[in-house]
Design a protein around this motif. Sequence first.
Motif, mmCIF file in Angstrom:
data_model
loop_
_atom_site.group_PDB
_atom_site.id
_atom_site.type_symbol
_atom_site.label_atom_id
_atom_site.label_comp_id
_atom_site.label_asym_id
_atom_site.label_seq_id
_atom_site.Cartn_x
_atom_site.Cartn_y
_atom_site.Cartn_z
ATOM 1 N N LEU A 57 0.828 -1.208 0.000
ATOM 2 C CA LEU A 57 0.000 0.000 0.000
ATOM 3 C C LEU A 57 0.856 1.249 0.000
ATOM 4 N N LEU A 60 1.751 2.198 -3.496
ATOM 5 C CA LEU A 60 0.648 2.857 -4.190
ATOM 6 C C LEU A 60 0.512 4.313 -3.755
ATOM 7 N N THR A 93 0.267 -5.316 2.210
ATOM 8 C CA THR A 93 0.176 -5.345 0.755
ATOM 9 C C THR A 93 -1.296 -5.233 0.365
ATOM 10 N N VAL A 94 -1.549 -5.149 -0.948
ATOM 11 C CA VAL A 94 -2.931 -5.133 -1.413
ATOM 12 C C VAL A 94 -3.642 -6.421 -1.004
ATOM 13 N N ARG A 98 -6.899 -6.986 1.649
ATOM 14 C CA ARG A 98 -8.101 -7.802 1.435
ATOM 15 C C ARG A 98 -8.340 -8.718 2.624
ATOM 16 N N MET A 125 -5.672 2.658 -3.533
ATOM 17 C CA MET A 125 -5.651 1.501 -2.628
ATOM 18 C C MET A 125 -6.958 0.731 -2.686
ATOM 19 N N ALA A 128 -7.439 -0.942 -6.031
ATOM 20 C CA ALA A 128 -6.558 -2.101 -6.157
ATOM 21 C C ALA A 128 -7.115 -3.310 -5.426
ATOM 22 N N VAL A 129 -7.545 -3.113 -4.194
ATOM 23 C CA VAL A 129 -8.021 -4.272 -3.431
ATOM 24 C C VAL A 129 -9.327 -4.798 -4.006
ATOM 25 N N THR A 316 -10.288 2.553 -11.620
ATOM 26 C CA THR A 316 -9.403 3.307 -10.743
ATOM 27 C C THR A 316 -9.717 4.803 -10.830
#
Length: 469
Positions: A57, A60, A93-94, A98, A125, A128-129, A316
């Motif tokens: 993250l 990003l 992380t992504v 999650r 973020m 992405a998730v 996005t």
Amino acid sequence: MAVHHQRVGGTTYTFRGPVELLAKATPRRSGDELAGCAAHSDAERAAAQWALAELSLSDLLADPVVPYETDEVTRLIIDTHDRAAFGRVAHLTVGGLRDWLLEVAAGPGAAATLAAVAPGLTPEMVAAVSKIMRNQDLIMVSKVASVVSAFRTTIGSPGTLATRLQPNHPTDDPRGIAAAVLDGLLLGCGDAVIGVNPATDSPAVTADLLRLLDDVRQRFDIPMQACVLAHVTTTLGLIEAGAPVDLVFQSIAGTEGANAGFGVTLSLLREAAEAARALDRGTVGGNVMYFETGQGSALSAGAHLGTDGKPVDQQTLEARAYAVARALDPLLVNTVVGFIGPEYLYDGRQIVRAGLEDHFCGKLLGLPMGVDVCYTNHAEADADDMDTLLTLLAAAGVAFVITVPGADDVMLGYQSLSFHDALYARRALGLRPAPEFAAWLDRLGMLDETGGIRAVAPLSSPLRALGAR
């Protein structure tokens, strides 16, 4: 520029930078294919999702998809980022985000935890998730997130489903609009807003419609807010002229260039918000802005390019529009998910997925998120697809949906939900209207013991007087 490599099925795929990685990890949609940024195969998409799950993250945050120097939306995102709130997830992380979101959703105090971390999350973020989450994941997290706003009604409370009553007319005929308002009110709709899309942006017509709706509100003592969805500059002029403005509406997007295509800047939106708040017309709250968004708006404006001139995927960019909305503390935000057409969301499957993504991303960023569950007549979609999306969104705790007479907007020429569709969703899932509006319906004898609308309401309601005007 970070380069990411991922091997799938004996082939190594390379993704250069977050713009390309995010785009190729996106579930298939026609808009990204039109823009030339989509994955070329399911294998490449799977490789991108795998690589995206391993991206931190913090990376990003450090590398936004549109450069800081050239875009005021990026500057807004970075300059208002809450580092303290981000601290709770900064190490993730992504893929780790999650897992964390699903763990939070399954435990106690989920709403408070998600609300606390929201200011630390950026659009990149949450976009992405969402790309590595199944539909059920999006629904589960959205369900427990709680975002409440208020003006004359309270929007987003758990266990409620509000509606925008959309009484559009192709010639802005006040009688036609009043008839549609009556139809919707008798079926328990209008608690989010009674919002008219004017056929023209005439200040005089807009003022007449505002006075019509305000007269209905006062005559029948309805706890509601009205909005005529004219351009923000038109509404600002009407505020100065003393028109009865409740909410200021504007379509927004996720890049400075796309917003310029709508004729707005962040400073103009702030000016409008301050002007509407100064009117102090709310009774239970002071949220005065109403925003609409939609995947593909930046691409349709030719304002979808990011770092190194690469096209940014439409989902996005849609999430970045929510950063604009979040900065202005709105009463309502909705994505018009299938309205722009099949060039951007080709069929029912893509529309359903996009609606769940938009709702999840908006709510996770702290917005009172609604959805116009809709499609254009040339899309590969039908009413059954909309039934599916409405049911999933209602289960996911959507704040409001848009409803029109017979599900067919005769002015805008697209298919949305009917007033009866909202009644179905409320009854099937045990949801109620906004509390102030529900109390008004109950005073008129229109609510049954389950919180639904009585079948005899059109015969017994004092609102029948409106139909005789």
